[in-house]
Structures are given as C-alpha cells and as structure tokens.
Design an enzyme around this catalytic site. Structure first.
Site, PDB file in Angstrom:
ATOM      1  N   SER A 153       0.827  -1.216   0.000  1.00  0.00           N
ATOM      2  CA  SER A 153       0.000   0.000   0.000  1.00  0.00           C
ATOM      3  C   SER A 153       0.860   1.264   0.000  1.00  0.00           C
ATOM      4  CB  SER A 153      -0.914   0.012   1.226  1.00  0.00           C
ATOM      5  OG  SER A 153      -1.827  -1.056   1.144  1.00  0.00           O
ATOM      6  N   ILE A 211       3.705  -9.719  -8.957  1.00  0.00           N
ATOM      7  CA  ILE A 211       3.776  -9.032 -10.249  1.00  0.00           C
ATOM      8  C   ILE A 211       3.086  -9.872 -11.322  1.00  0.00           C
ATOM      9  CG2 ILE A 211       5.317  -7.971 -11.945  1.00  0.00           C
ATOM     10  CD1 ILE A 211       5.298  -6.737  -9.005  1.00  0.00           C
ATOM     11  N   ARG A 250     -34.660 -23.231  -9.512  1.00  0.00           N
ATOM     12  CA  ARG A 250     -34.453 -24.114  -8.354  1.00  0.00           C
ATOM     13  C   ARG A 250     -35.690 -24.125  -7.436  1.00  0.00           C
ATOM     14  NH1 ARG A 250     -31.865 -28.404  -6.146  1.00  0.00           N
ATOM     15  NH2 ARG A 250     -31.568 -28.120  -3.901  1.00  0.00           N
ATOM     16  N   GLU A 302      -4.233  -2.851  -6.924  1.00  0.00           N
ATOM     17  CA  GLU A 302      -4.480  -1.501  -7.459  1.00  0.00           C
ATOM     18  C   GLU A 302      -5.003  -0.558  -6.383  1.00  0.00           C
ATOM     19  OE1 GLU A 302      -3.870  -0.185 -10.257  1.00  0.00           O
ATOM     20  OE2 GLU A 302      -3.540  -1.815 -11.675  1.00  0.00           O
TER      21      GLU A 302
HETATM   22  P1  TGC Z   1       1.385  11.126  -2.307  1.00  0.00           P
HETATM   23  O1  TGC Z   1       2.313  12.096  -1.662  1.00  0.00           O
HETATM   24  O2  TGC Z   1      -0.049  11.145  -1.908  1.00  0.00           O
HETATM   25  O3  TGC Z   1       1.489  11.273  -3.880  1.00  0.00           O
HETATM   26  C1  TGC Z   1       2.726  11.452  -4.565  1.00  0.00           C
HETATM   27  C2  TGC Z   1       2.415  12.303  -5.799  1.00  0.00           C
HETATM   28  O4  TGC Z   1       1.583  11.548  -6.680  1.00  0.00           O
HETATM   29  C3  TGC Z   1       0.323  12.223  -6.887  1.00  0.00           C
HETATM   30  N1  TGC Z   1      -0.701  11.189  -6.939  1.00  0.00           N
HETATM   31  C4  TGC Z   1      -1.201  10.709  -8.077  1.00  0.00           C
HETATM   32  N2  TGC Z   1      -1.010  11.046  -9.340  1.00  0.00           N
HETATM   33  C5  TGC Z   1      -1.694  10.371 -10.290  1.00  0.00           C
HETATM   34  N3  TGC Z   1      -2.544   9.370 -10.007  1.00  0.00           N
HETATM   35  C6  TGC Z   1      -2.754   8.986  -8.739  1.00  0.00           C
HETATM   36  N4  TGC Z   1      -3.587   7.968  -8.482  1.00  0.00           N
HETATM   37  C7  TGC Z   1      -2.082   9.667  -7.692  1.00  0.00           C
HETATM   38  N5  TGC Z   1      -2.061   9.557  -6.350  1.00  0.00           N
HETATM   39  C8  TGC Z   1      -1.210  10.500  -5.887  1.00  0.00           C
HETATM   40  C9  TGC Z   1       0.190  13.161  -5.683  1.00  0.00           C
HETATM   41  O5  TGC Z   1      -0.649  14.250  -5.976  1.00  0.00           O
HETATM   42  C10 TGC Z   1       1.618  13.555  -5.448  1.00  0.00           C
HETATM   43  O6  TGC Z   1       1.970  14.544  -6.420  1.00  0.00           O
HETATM   44  P2  TGC Z   1       2.952  15.743  -6.023  1.00  0.00           P
HETATM   45  O7  TGC Z   1       3.043  16.548  -7.285  1.00  0.00           O
HETATM   46  O8  TGC Z   1       2.272  16.457  -4.899  1.00  0.00           O
HETATM   47  O9  TGC Z   1       4.232  15.101  -5.617  1.00  0.00           O
HETATM   48  O10 TGC Z   1       2.036   9.686  -2.127  1.00  0.00           O
HETATM   49  P3  TGC Z   1       2.067   8.726  -0.889  1.00  0.00           P
HETATM   50  O11 TGC Z   1       3.397   8.063  -0.889  1.00  0.00           O
HETATM   51  O12 TGC Z   1       1.611   9.426   0.348  1.00  0.00           O
HETATM   52  O13 TGC Z   1       1.025   7.566  -1.307  1.00  0.00           O
HETATM   53  C11 TGC Z   1      -0.295   7.770  -1.393  1.00  0.00           C
HETATM   54  C12 TGC Z   1      -1.066   6.454  -1.681  1.00  0.00           C
HETATM   55  C13 TGC Z   1      -1.166   5.590  -0.444  1.00  0.00           C
HETATM   56  C14 TGC Z   1      -2.450   6.880  -2.073  1.00  0.00           C
HETATM   57  C15 TGC Z   1      -0.421   5.658  -2.825  1.00  0.00           C
HETATM   58  O14 TGC Z   1       0.829   5.227  -2.504  1.00  0.00           O
HETATM   59  C16 TGC Z   1      -1.249   4.491  -3.301  1.00  0.00           C
HETATM   60  O15 TGC Z   1      -2.069   4.651  -4.186  1.00  0.00           O
HETATM   61  N6  TGC Z   1      -1.035   3.234  -2.752  1.00  0.00           N
HETATM   62  C17 TGC Z   1      -1.640   2.030  -3.267  1.00  0.00           C
HETATM   63  C18 TGC Z   1      -0.604   1.238  -4.035  1.00  0.00           C
HETATM   64  C19 TGC Z   1      -1.189   0.518  -5.214  1.00  0.00           C
HETATM   65  O16 TGC Z   1      -2.277   0.770  -5.663  1.00  0.00           O
HETATM   66  N7  TGC Z   1      -0.404  -0.386  -5.810  1.00  0.00           N
HETATM   67  C20 TGC Z   1      -0.804  -1.063  -6.973  1.00  0.00           C
HETATM   68  C21 TGC Z   1       0.343  -1.835  -7.586  1.00  0.00           C
HETATM   69  S1  TGC Z   1       0.040  -2.376  -9.261  1.00  0.00           S
HETATM   70  C22 TGC Z   1      -1.163  -3.519  -9.144  1.00  0.00           C
HETATM   71  O17 TGC Z   1      -1.731  -3.762  -8.141  1.00  0.00           O
HETATM   72  C23 TGC Z   1      -1.507  -4.203 -10.405  1.00  0.00           C
HETATM   73  S2  TGC Z   1      -2.701  -5.408 -10.180  1.00  0.00           S
HETATM   74  C24 TGC Z   1      -2.794  -6.184 -11.661  1.00  0.00           C
HETATM   75  C25 TGC Z   1      -3.979  -5.721 -12.482  1.00  0.00           C
HETATM   76  O18 TGC Z   1      -4.267  -4.507 -12.564  1.00  0.00           O
HETATM   77  O19 TGC Z   1      -4.630  -6.555 -13.047  1.00  0.00           O
HETATM   78  P1  FAD Z   2      -0.732  -4.230   2.693  1.00  0.00           P
HETATM   79  O1  FAD Z   2      -0.303  -2.911   2.188  1.00  0.00           O
HETATM   80  O2  FAD Z   2       0.169  -4.940   3.650  1.00  0.00           O
HETATM   81  O3  FAD Z   2      -2.175  -4.098   3.340  1.00  0.00           O
HETATM   82  C1  FAD Z   2      -2.733  -5.114   4.168  1.00  0.00           C
HETATM   83  C2  FAD Z   2      -3.988  -4.550   4.844  1.00  0.00           C
HETATM   84  O4  FAD Z   2      -3.634  -3.398   5.610  1.00  0.00           O
HETATM   85  C3  FAD Z   2      -5.051  -4.102   3.853  1.00  0.00           C
HETATM   86  O5  FAD Z   2      -6.322  -4.352   4.382  1.00  0.00           O
HETATM   87  C4  FAD Z   2      -4.837  -2.593   3.770  1.00  0.00           C
HETATM   88  O6  FAD Z   2      -6.015  -1.877   3.401  1.00  0.00           O
HETATM   89  C5  FAD Z   2      -4.430  -2.296   5.224  1.00  0.00           C
HETATM   90  N1  FAD Z   2      -3.656  -1.062   5.300  1.00  0.00           N
HETATM   91  C6  FAD Z   2      -2.433  -0.790   4.770  1.00  0.00           C
HETATM   92  N2  FAD Z   2      -2.073   0.467   5.033  1.00  0.00           N
HETATM   93  C7  FAD Z   2      -3.079   1.022   5.736  1.00  0.00           C
HETATM   94  C8  FAD Z   2      -3.321   2.304   6.305  1.00  0.00           C
HETATM   95  N3  FAD Z   2      -2.442   3.299   6.149  1.00  0.00           N
HETATM   96  N4  FAD Z   2      -4.468   2.515   6.980  1.00  0.00           N
HETATM   97  C9  FAD Z   2      -5.381   1.524   7.094  1.00  0.00           C
HETATM   98  N5  FAD Z   2      -5.238   0.300   6.583  1.00  0.00           N
HETATM   99  C10 FAD Z   2      -4.096   0.048   5.922  1.00  0.00           C
HETATM  100  N6  FAD Z   2       1.599  -5.135  -7.743  1.00  0.00           N
HETATM  101  C11 FAD Z   2       2.367  -4.672  -8.761  1.00  0.00           C
HETATM  102  O7  FAD Z   2       3.217  -3.800  -8.576  1.00  0.00           O
HETATM  103  N7  FAD Z   2       2.214  -5.168 -10.028  1.00  0.00           N
HETATM  104  C12 FAD Z   2       1.315  -6.135 -10.332  1.00  0.00           C
HETATM  105  O8  FAD Z   2       1.206  -6.543 -11.491  1.00  0.00           O
HETATM  106  C13 FAD Z   2       0.512  -6.653  -9.279  1.00  0.00           C
HETATM  107  N8  FAD Z   2      -0.357  -7.679  -9.523  1.00  0.00           N
HETATM  108  C14 FAD Z   2      -1.013  -8.261  -8.467  1.00  0.00           C
HETATM  109  C15 FAD Z   2      -1.775  -9.416  -8.703  1.00  0.00           C
HETATM  110  C16 FAD Z   2      -2.418 -10.050  -7.643  1.00  0.00           C
HETATM  111  C17 FAD Z   2      -3.182 -11.301  -7.873  1.00  0.00           C
HETATM  112  C18 FAD Z   2      -2.346  -9.485  -6.326  1.00  0.00           C
HETATM  113  C19 FAD Z   2      -3.066 -10.128  -5.198  1.00  0.00           C
HETATM  114  C20 FAD Z   2      -1.602  -8.357  -6.103  1.00  0.00           C
HETATM  115  C21 FAD Z   2      -0.917  -7.734  -7.164  1.00  0.00           C
HETATM  116  N9  FAD Z   2      -0.086  -6.616  -6.947  1.00  0.00           N
HETATM  117  C22 FAD Z   2       0.676  -6.108  -7.972  1.00  0.00           C
HETATM  118  C23 FAD Z   2       0.149  -6.133  -5.590  1.00  0.00           C
HETATM  119  C24 FAD Z   2      -0.978  -5.264  -5.044  1.00  0.00           C
HETATM  120  O9  FAD Z   2      -0.989  -4.014  -5.618  1.00  0.00           O
HETATM  121  C25 FAD Z   2      -0.800  -5.182  -3.517  1.00  0.00           C
HETATM  122  O10 FAD Z   2      -1.118  -6.450  -3.005  1.00  0.00           O
HETATM  123  C26 FAD Z   2      -1.669  -4.106  -2.902  1.00  0.00           C
HETATM  124  O11 FAD Z   2      -1.226  -2.820  -3.272  1.00  0.00           O
HETATM  125  C27 FAD Z   2      -1.713  -4.206  -1.360  1.00  0.00           C
HETATM  126  O12 FAD Z   2      -0.453  -4.359  -0.833  1.00  0.00           O
HETATM  127  P2  FAD Z   2      -0.153  -5.537   0.243  1.00  0.00           P
HETATM  128  O13 FAD Z   2      -0.651  -6.812  -0.351  1.00  0.00           O
HETATM  129  O14 FAD Z   2       1.287  -5.439   0.589  1.00  0.00           O
HETATM  130  O15 FAD Z   2      -1.055  -5.212   1.473  1.00  0.00           O
END
Ligand code: TGC
Ligand code: FAD
Length: 389
Positions: A141, A166, A272, A368
């Site tokens: 996260s 990933i 059903r 995501e």
């Molecule tokens: P923070 O200081 O809030 O933000 C840094 C800079 O980024 C800007 N920003 C964004 N820009 C574009 N789109 C967004 N969604 C943005 N969110 C933030 C923000 O305005 C800032 O800009 P600047 O100019 O002020 O520097 O950053 P933070 O480190 O406090 O993090 C905020 C947080 C928690 C919301 C962020 O880290 C987050 O979204 N965490 C979730 C991580 C996540 O979604 N990971 C996904 C990995 S990929 C994946 O899961 C693929 S799954 C496979 C599939 O899709 O099928």
């Molecule tokens: P954590 O961050 O450890 O979170 C665990 C729990 O704690 C969650 O309930 C969360 O909501 C809670 N939590 C965390 N922080 C806070 C907070 N500040 N306040 C309150 N609650 C909180 N990532 C990639 O980069 N590329 C990919 O292609 C990709 N594909 C994926 C495919 C699959 C099938 C899965 C399962 C994951 C994939 N991911 C990928 C990773 C995915 O983005 C992460 O699993 C996701 O962002 C959550 O991170 P985590 O699993 O480490 O959970």
C-alpha cells in the site's frame, strides 16, 4: 444463456451506437472464446495463452491509446471492453489491464520516441508481453517506501531489489521496474527478459485469479542501458498515474463480473425449487439479495459511465477513479458472495462461474490500491489531511 445484460434504467440510451457495437463484439468474443475454456484454466491454474494473438488482433491491448497500432478507443468504449472481458474472468481483464494500462500507457506517456517505437507495436499485437513491478514484499500500500535502487554507472543503471505479486512477471519480455535513483527519486526502468541479474518465479497455490500468472522478480546487480529509463517518469506520481488508468478499467471490469453473477443467480433462483415445488426466487430473503445486486449494479453503472464521460472531457481526477474502483469492486464482490449463497451447494462448484468470480474479486479488492486505501485517498481529497500513516 448468451448475450444477457443488466440494464434496469435503460442506460443503453446514454451510449452511442459505436459504444454499443464495441460492447456487443467483445461480449460475443468472450461468449465464444473465453467462457467455454476459462473454468478449465482456472482449475488448472493456467492463463489461456492461446488467446493472446487474438486479443492483440482485436485491438484490446492499449485500446484507448493513440498511434503505434493502438485502437484509439474513447474512455467509455475502453471501459465497456473491460466490462465484457471481466464478465469472462478477472484474470483475463487483469492481463489486458497490465499490458495496456501499466506497461503500454507509461511507455506512451513517459517514454522516449525510441522506446515507443521499440515496444508499443509489439505490445499492442501481443507479440511481446510486459509487466509492472511496483509492489515489494515489504511495500504494498505504501510503494513510496520501496527499497529497490537504480544506481547510475556510466551509461548504465544497475538495479538491485525485489518485487512481489507481479502479474505476468515470469513471462514478460519487458518489466517496467520502479526504483529509486542515486537522488532517491523514483523512476521507471525497462528491464528486458534475459538481462543478467534478473530472476523471476511464480506464486503458486493461489485460490484467487488462478487463470493469471503472478510472479516475484529479483534484481541482483541487474545492469541496463541508461536509455532504458523512462525520461518523463518523474517521481512516484508517474507510477501512480499508471494506476489511475488501470483502476479506471477495473471500475468498469468489476461490473462485468457482478452482472454475470447476478444473472446466474437470477436464472438459478427461478429454476431451483424447494418447499412444495416453489422456486426459491419466490422467497423474500432471496428476492432481497437479488434486488440488492440489481440496485448496486445499476448505481455502479451510472458511476462508471459518468467517470468515463468526465475522462473523455479530460476532467476525471484520480479521486474520481478511486471512488469508482472502491465502490464497483465492493459491489461486485458482495454480489458474487450473495450469488454464491443463492446457488447453495452448486455455488461452490465450477459448473457455475460464480465461485470463480467471487474468489477472483478478493484479489481485485486488494490490488491496485486496497478498498481501504481508496477510502483514505478520498478522505485525503475531501479533508486535505492525509491519514495514511
Ligand atoms: P502522495 O504524496 O499522496 O502522492 C505522490 C504524488 O503523486 C500524486 N498522486 C497521483 N497522481 C496520479 N494518479 C494517482 N492515483 C495519484 N495519487 C497521488 C500526488 O498528488 C503527489 O503529487 P505531487 O506533485 O504532490 O508530488 O504519495 P504517498 O506516498 O503518500 O502515497 C499515497 C497512496 C497511499 C495513495 C499511494 O501510494 C497508493 O495509491 N497506494 C496504493 C498502491 C497501489 O495501488 N499499488 C498497486 C500496484 S500495481 C497492481 O496492483 C496491479 S494489479 C494487476 C492488475 O491490474 O490486473
Ligand atoms: P498491505 O499494504 O500490507 O495491506 C494489508 C492490509 O492493511 C489491507 O487491508 C490494507 O487496506 C491495510 N492497510 C495498509 N495500510 C493502511 C493504512 N495506512 N491505513 C489503514 N489500513 C491500511 N503489484 C504490482 O506492482 N504489479 C502487479 O502486477 C501486481 N499484480 C497483483 C496481482 C495479484 C493477484 C495481487 C493479489 C496483487 C498484485 N499486486 C501487484 C500487488 C498489489 O498491488 C498489492 O497487493 C496491494 O497494493 C496491497 O499491498 P499488500 O498486499 O502489501 O497489502
């Protein structure tokens, strides 16, 4: 039953003819090519790679991008593609999301012309596969805390670190790895398959997204040419910008899974019979579940459409997209759980698509940005106060 949709509020009247044509063609393709094989793949834990050339030929990869062979679809057309793909399986939509929104989009938005020419046409056709390496074992996260580094050495970068969860990591021809440079700034680095020091392995024994490859990547003194850095990817915001694209598609996609579960449960409940031959659909508690699904799916459709229209006007913000992802994935997961319940014991088998959708959606709820992280993004947006730490 083929070609069903859920359109309680006649929302089709808000779609253009082109949008309806796109939806119908993807729906038909999924009916004919995905539904007959996907359960077998999910049970076997394999991705249907045989579909990749066709997915490319049909223009689903990077469908909303312009040029380089991409289809140049509108935001709503793209959303409808995701919806219909995920009606088949979330793993299939994931494949298309990762390739299009998380690999092609960043190359398109932040890449050099040379990087675009080299990768986009092949990625669009599905001739090359990509993956997006942001998450690490200790940083999900909170990706800003990442430990992976990219140290400049002459005209090369040397990458060290580990990425986990990933999608398509082990089969990718190119991995977009996010890492911190010598100044601690996060950048995007294109690491090609076969680069010495890059290792990939698969996460096995998943109960969710079984028809999708999930991998780990280890980078150990992995040396890449300096020109493989995305020149315009400046900081964490660039990586988050890719997530906004993918989350938008997920917000639509989840509705496809929800509609499939709703329709399956409705058909089943009418057939059903229990208690003196009465269909279970005639009981109030069953009706309540079906009506909950219909209500929430309909609200989710309105939400997706409005965010799509805003996106087409360049007015959709990442907060809008967080609302869409958070709400619609929750609606889909709850719908799948209710549908599973309505199907009774049959609901736990692969004879119906419901259990597969339900367990897939557990991943979609987490990846995501987890459901709760999107709550915090919205909380940050409306109060101006970040509450992540
Ligand atoms: P923070 O200081 O809030 O933000 C840094 C800079 O980024 C800007 N920003 C964004 N820009 C574009 N789109 C967004 N969604 C943005 N969110 C933030 C923000 O305005 C800032 O800009 P600047 O100019 O002020 O520097 O950053 P933070 O480190 O406090 O993090 C905020 C947080 C928690 C919301 C962020 O880290 C987050 O979204 N965490 C979730 C991580 C996540 O979604 N990971 C996904 C990995 S990929 C994946 O899961 C693929 S799954 C496979 C599939 O899709 O099928
Ligand atoms: P954590 O961050 O450890 O979170 C665990 C729990 O704690 C969650 O309930 C969360 O909501 C809670 N939590 C965390 N922080 C806070 C907070 N500040 N306040 C309150 N609650 C909180 N990532 C990639 O980069 N590329 C990919 O292609 C990709 N594909 C994926 C495919 C699959 C099938 C899965 C399962 C994951 C994939 N991911 C990928 C990773 C995915 O983005 C992460 O699993 C996701 O962002 C959550 O991170 P985590 O699993 O480490 O959970």
């Amino acid at each position: 039953m083929a070609f069903q949709g859920v359109d309680f509020l006649e929302l089709d009247s808000l779609l253009t003819e082109d949008e309806k044509v796109v939806r119908a063609s993807v729906r038909q393709w999924v009916e004919e090519n995905v539904k007959p094989i996907i359960e077998k793949h999910a049970q076997a834990g394999t991705f249907p790679t045989e579909l990749i050339p066709e997915i490319g030929r049909l223009g689903y990869l990077g469908a909303n991008l312009e040029g380089y062979g991409c289809a140049g679809m509108s935001a709503v057309e793209y959303g409808l593609v995701m919806q219909e793909l995920e009606r088949g399986d979330s793993g299939l939509r994931s494949f298309v999301s990762v390739q299009g929104a998380l690999v092609m989009y960043p190359i398109h938005a932040y890449g050099s012309e040379e990087q675009k020419q080299k990768w986009l046409p092949r990625l669009q056709k599905g001739e090359a596969l990509g993956c997006f390496g942001l998450t690490e074992p200790g940083f999900g996260s909170n990706p800003g805390g990442m430990l992976t580094t990219a140290r400049k050495q002459g005209d090369a970068y040397v990458l060290n670190g580990e990425k986990l969860w990933i999608t398509n990591g082990s089969v990718a021809d190119v991995a977009l790895v996010w890492a911190k440079d010598d100044d601690g700034k996060i950048g995007g680095f294109l690491v090609e398959k076969g680069t010495p020091g890059l290792k990939a392995w698969d996460v096995h024994d998943k109960y969710s997204l079984r028809a999708s490859i999930t991998s780990g990547l280890a980078l150990s003194d992995c040396k890449i040419p300096a020109c493989n850095r995305l020149p315009k990817a400046d900081g964490l915001g660039a990586a988050l910008g890719c997530l906004t694209q993918a989350r938008y598609g997920i917000g639509w996609g989840a509705l496809g899974a929800a509609m499939e579960c709703y329709q399956t449960a409705l058909d089943y409940a009418k057939e059903r019979k229990q208690w003196a031959g009465k269909p279970i659909a005639g009981h109030q508690l069953v009706q309540e579940k079906l009506v909950w699904m219909l209500t929430e799916i309909t609200k989710g459709q309105l939400l997706a459409l409005q965010v799509g229209r805003l996106k087409e006007k360049g007015k959709a913000t990442f907060a809008h997209v967080s609302l869409l992802k958070k709400n619609n994935v929750w609606v889909a997961l709850e719908s799948a759980r209710k549908a599973r319940d309505i199907l009774g014991a049959n609901g736990i088998t692969g004879d119906y698509p419901v259990f597969r959708h339900m367990v897939n959606l557990e991943s979609v709820y987490t990846y995501e940005g987890t459901h709760d992280i999107h709550t915090l993004i919205l909380g940050h947006h409306i109060t101006g106060i970040p509450a992540y730490e």
